[in-house]
Design an enzyme around this catalytic site. Structure first.
Site, PDB file in Angstrom:
ATOM      1  N   ARG A 147     -13.841  16.097  -1.006  1.00 37.18           N
ATOM      2  CA  ARG A 147     -12.683  15.228  -1.527  1.00 37.18           C
ATOM      3  C   ARG A 147     -11.648  15.424  -0.527  1.00 37.18           C
ATOM      4  O   ARG A 147     -10.396  15.169  -0.732  1.00 37.18           O
ATOM      5  CB  ARG A 147     -12.894  15.789  -3.157  1.00 37.18           C
ATOM      6  CG  ARG A 147     -11.089  15.192  -3.433  1.00 37.18           C
ATOM      7  CD  ARG A 147     -11.506  15.109  -5.263  1.00 37.18           C
ATOM      8  NE  ARG A 147     -12.018  16.119  -5.715  1.00 37.18           N
ATOM      9  CZ  ARG A 147     -10.737  17.282  -6.204  1.00 37.18           C
ATOM     10  NH1 ARG A 147      -9.980  16.776  -5.284  1.00 37.18           N
ATOM     11  NH2 ARG A 147     -11.454  18.598  -6.546  1.00 37.18           N
ATOM     12  N   TYR A 190       2.339  -9.088  -0.257  1.00 34.51           N
ATOM     13  CA  TYR A 190       0.920  -8.641  -0.594  1.00 34.51           C
ATOM     14  C   TYR A 190       0.878  -9.028  -2.179  1.00 34.51           C
ATOM     15  O   TYR A 190       1.715  -8.454  -2.580  1.00 34.51           O
ATOM     16  CB  TYR A 190       0.287  -8.146   0.157  1.00 34.51           C
ATOM     17  CG  TYR A 190      -1.381  -7.836  -0.810  1.00 34.51           C
ATOM     18  CD1 TYR A 190      -1.870  -8.586  -0.698  1.00 34.51           C
ATOM     19  CD2 TYR A 190      -1.981  -6.834  -1.298  1.00 34.51           C
ATOM     20  CE1 TYR A 190      -3.588  -9.353  -0.835  1.00 34.51           C
ATOM     21  CE2 TYR A 190      -3.172  -6.642  -1.681  1.00 34.51           C
ATOM     22  CZ  TYR A 190      -3.814  -7.923  -1.458  1.00 34.51           C
ATOM     23  OH  TYR A 190      -4.994  -7.858  -2.268  1.00 34.51           O
ATOM     24  N   ASP A 228       3.964  -1.537   5.264  1.00 34.21           N
ATOM     25  CA  ASP A 228       3.070  -2.100   5.541  1.00 34.21           C
ATOM     26  C   ASP A 228       3.022  -3.067   6.440  1.00 34.21           C
ATOM     27  O   ASP A 228       3.612  -4.001   7.397  1.00 34.21           O
ATOM     28  CB  ASP A 228       3.082  -2.930   4.235  1.00 34.21           C
ATOM     29  CG  ASP A 228       1.435  -3.986   4.301  1.00 34.21           C
ATOM     30  OD1 ASP A 228       0.597  -3.491   5.502  1.00 34.21           O
ATOM     31  OD2 ASP A 228       1.206  -3.518   3.777  1.00 34.21           O
ATOM     32  N   LYS A 233      -8.654  -4.106   7.666  1.00 37.42           N
ATOM     33  CA  LYS A 233      -8.240  -5.662   8.740  1.00 37.42           C
ATOM     34  C   LYS A 233      -8.925  -5.683   9.858  1.00 37.42           C
ATOM     35  O   LYS A 233      -9.578  -5.292  10.826  1.00 37.42           O
ATOM     36  CB  LYS A 233      -7.051  -5.885   7.902  1.00 37.42           C
ATOM     37  CG  LYS A 233      -6.480  -5.869   6.360  1.00 37.42           C
ATOM     38  CD  LYS A 233      -7.758  -6.954   5.903  1.00 37.42           C
ATOM     39  CE  LYS A 233      -7.307  -7.162   4.616  1.00 37.42           C
ATOM     40  NZ  LYS A 233      -6.827  -6.198   3.286  1.00 37.42           N
TER      41      LYS A 233
END
Length: 394
Positions: free
Chosen positions: A60, A113, A186, A211
């Site tokens: 982690r 978005y 972004d 993406k």
């Protein structure tokens, strides 16, 4: 316009993409000198001290496969630091929740978005009492007017989802610098190949690696890249401890593999998107096409200045009823109706039909036309794509 302008001192973009994480001998190669960083699935590592101390203790906190990807992503964006997250929304939410305190102030572009809109309106504003101002960031003066001494972060998408609007990154970065606040971008729709926000003055770049970076529709992930040391420490703490939003080793491997072909894929995406955009612009059942590569796009000049290519995303307004639009979608054979974008296959989406509960309705963010169609142009033959559209359009 296929040569990216972002270069390291040693190599150009395509060379970095192919060998970014493997250019030197690093601990992840171990004793076997792997050309491809191995998938290290171990959750924990044997403790060592002194000369035998390990770089990694617990996955982690740090994992060799993730570290290799993060180095790769940082070099692609020309940044000092990168962090890989479990999704694009994890990267976005970590940026906003780490840098904007409860009761703080955030200025955001109004074309974003839908998931980010919900994050800002329902979580940041609704639960953390953050004052969120949505502005039309196509005009930097709108951003400047909304920013004040209490602002904690400026946030923008460019190009935007799904309206394909742009903002002037350098102009907004200057506004952020004047106020001493971070500016996050972004840049998912452009990918690092076609746009380098850090070079233009942004402080933080966010991608949904789901993406174009992964590019094969088989991995969910996100990334943050920054040169800001203070912001990086805050974001890294949130990734590893505060929120625990790290990307799994296997997904790190998939993204790293996808990045190696990013330049070749993006060139093909752009060429196909231009062919599709030009075809749609000439069709009498298409009212308007939104693609920055077209001279008809109102921000075509800005796209040509701050991007090295126009990417593979476009939208268009269908001239007809929703019933006719739905029949058109059902008549397609090469294009697949579905969400997401940036994969090898061409996807088509009508937000009002497919995700009606997720799109903005104009109260705070930009209104999406009812007959808007968003297209992620894939890597098929361009003639086949245009013929599929021609056959299905009424």
């Amino acid at each position: 316009m296929t040569q990216h302008n972002n270069q390291s001192i040693e190599n150009r973009f395509a060379t970095i993409a192919v060998g970014a994480a493997e250019s030197e001998k690093r601990p992840h190669r171990g004793d076997t000198n792997d050309v491809v960083p191995p998938i290290n699935l171990s959750t924990t590592f044997e403790w060592g001290s002194g000369d035998n101390a390990n770089e990694h203790d617990y996955s982690r906190e740090s994992n060799p496969t993730r570290a290799a990807l993060e180095e790769q992503l940082a070099r692609l964006e020309g940044g000092e630091h990168a962090l890989a997250f479990a999704s694009g929304m994890a990267a976005t939410s970590t940026t906003i929740l780490s840098l904007v305190p409860p009761g703080g102030h955030l200025v955001s572009s109004d074309s974003i978005y839908s998931g980010t809109e919900k994050l800002l309106t329902e979580l940041a504003a609704g639960h953390l009492n953050v004052d969120v101002d949505f502005v039309d960031a196509r005009d930097p003066e709108n951003v400047a007017a909304a920013v004040d001494s209490e602002t904690d972060l400026i946030w923008a998408e460019t190009p935007t989802n799904p309206l394909i609007r742009l903002c002037d990154i350098q102009a907004i970065a200057d506004i952020a610098d004047d106020h001493g606040i971070p500016f996050g971008v972004d840049s998912t729709f452009a990918s690092p190949y076609f746009q380098a926000p850090l070079e233009l003055g942004a402080d933080i770049v966010v991608h949904s690696t789901t993406k174009y970076l992964n590019g094969h529709s088989d991995s969910i992930g996100g990334a943050i890249i920054t040169n800001d040391e203070v912001a990086f420490e805050q974001l890294a703490f949130a990734q590893r401890v505060g929120l625990g939003n790290m990307l799994s080793p296997f997904d790190c491997y998939l993204v790293a593999r996808g990045v190696k072909t990013l330049p070749a894929r993006m060139d093909h995406h752009e060429a196909n998107a231009m062919a599709v955009a030009q075809f749609l612009e000439s069709h009498d059942r298409v009212a308007r096409v939104y693609y920055p590569g077209l001279e008809s796009h109102p921000q075509h000049n800005l796209a040509s200045e701050q991007m090295s290519g126009y990417s593979g995303m476009l939208s268009f307004e269908f001239d007809g009823t929703l019933v006719e639009l739905e029949a058109f979608i059902e008549g397609l054979e090469v294009f697949t109706p579905g969400a997401s974008l940036g994969g090898t296959e061409s996807l088509i989406e009508v937000p009002s039909l497919m995700i009606p509960d997720e799109i903005g309705h104009g109260e705070a963010t930009a209104e999406i036309p009812e007959t808007l169609v968003r297209v992620s142009v894939g890597l098929e033959d361009a003639d086949d794509l245009c013929e599929d559209l021609r056959t299905a359009l009424p």
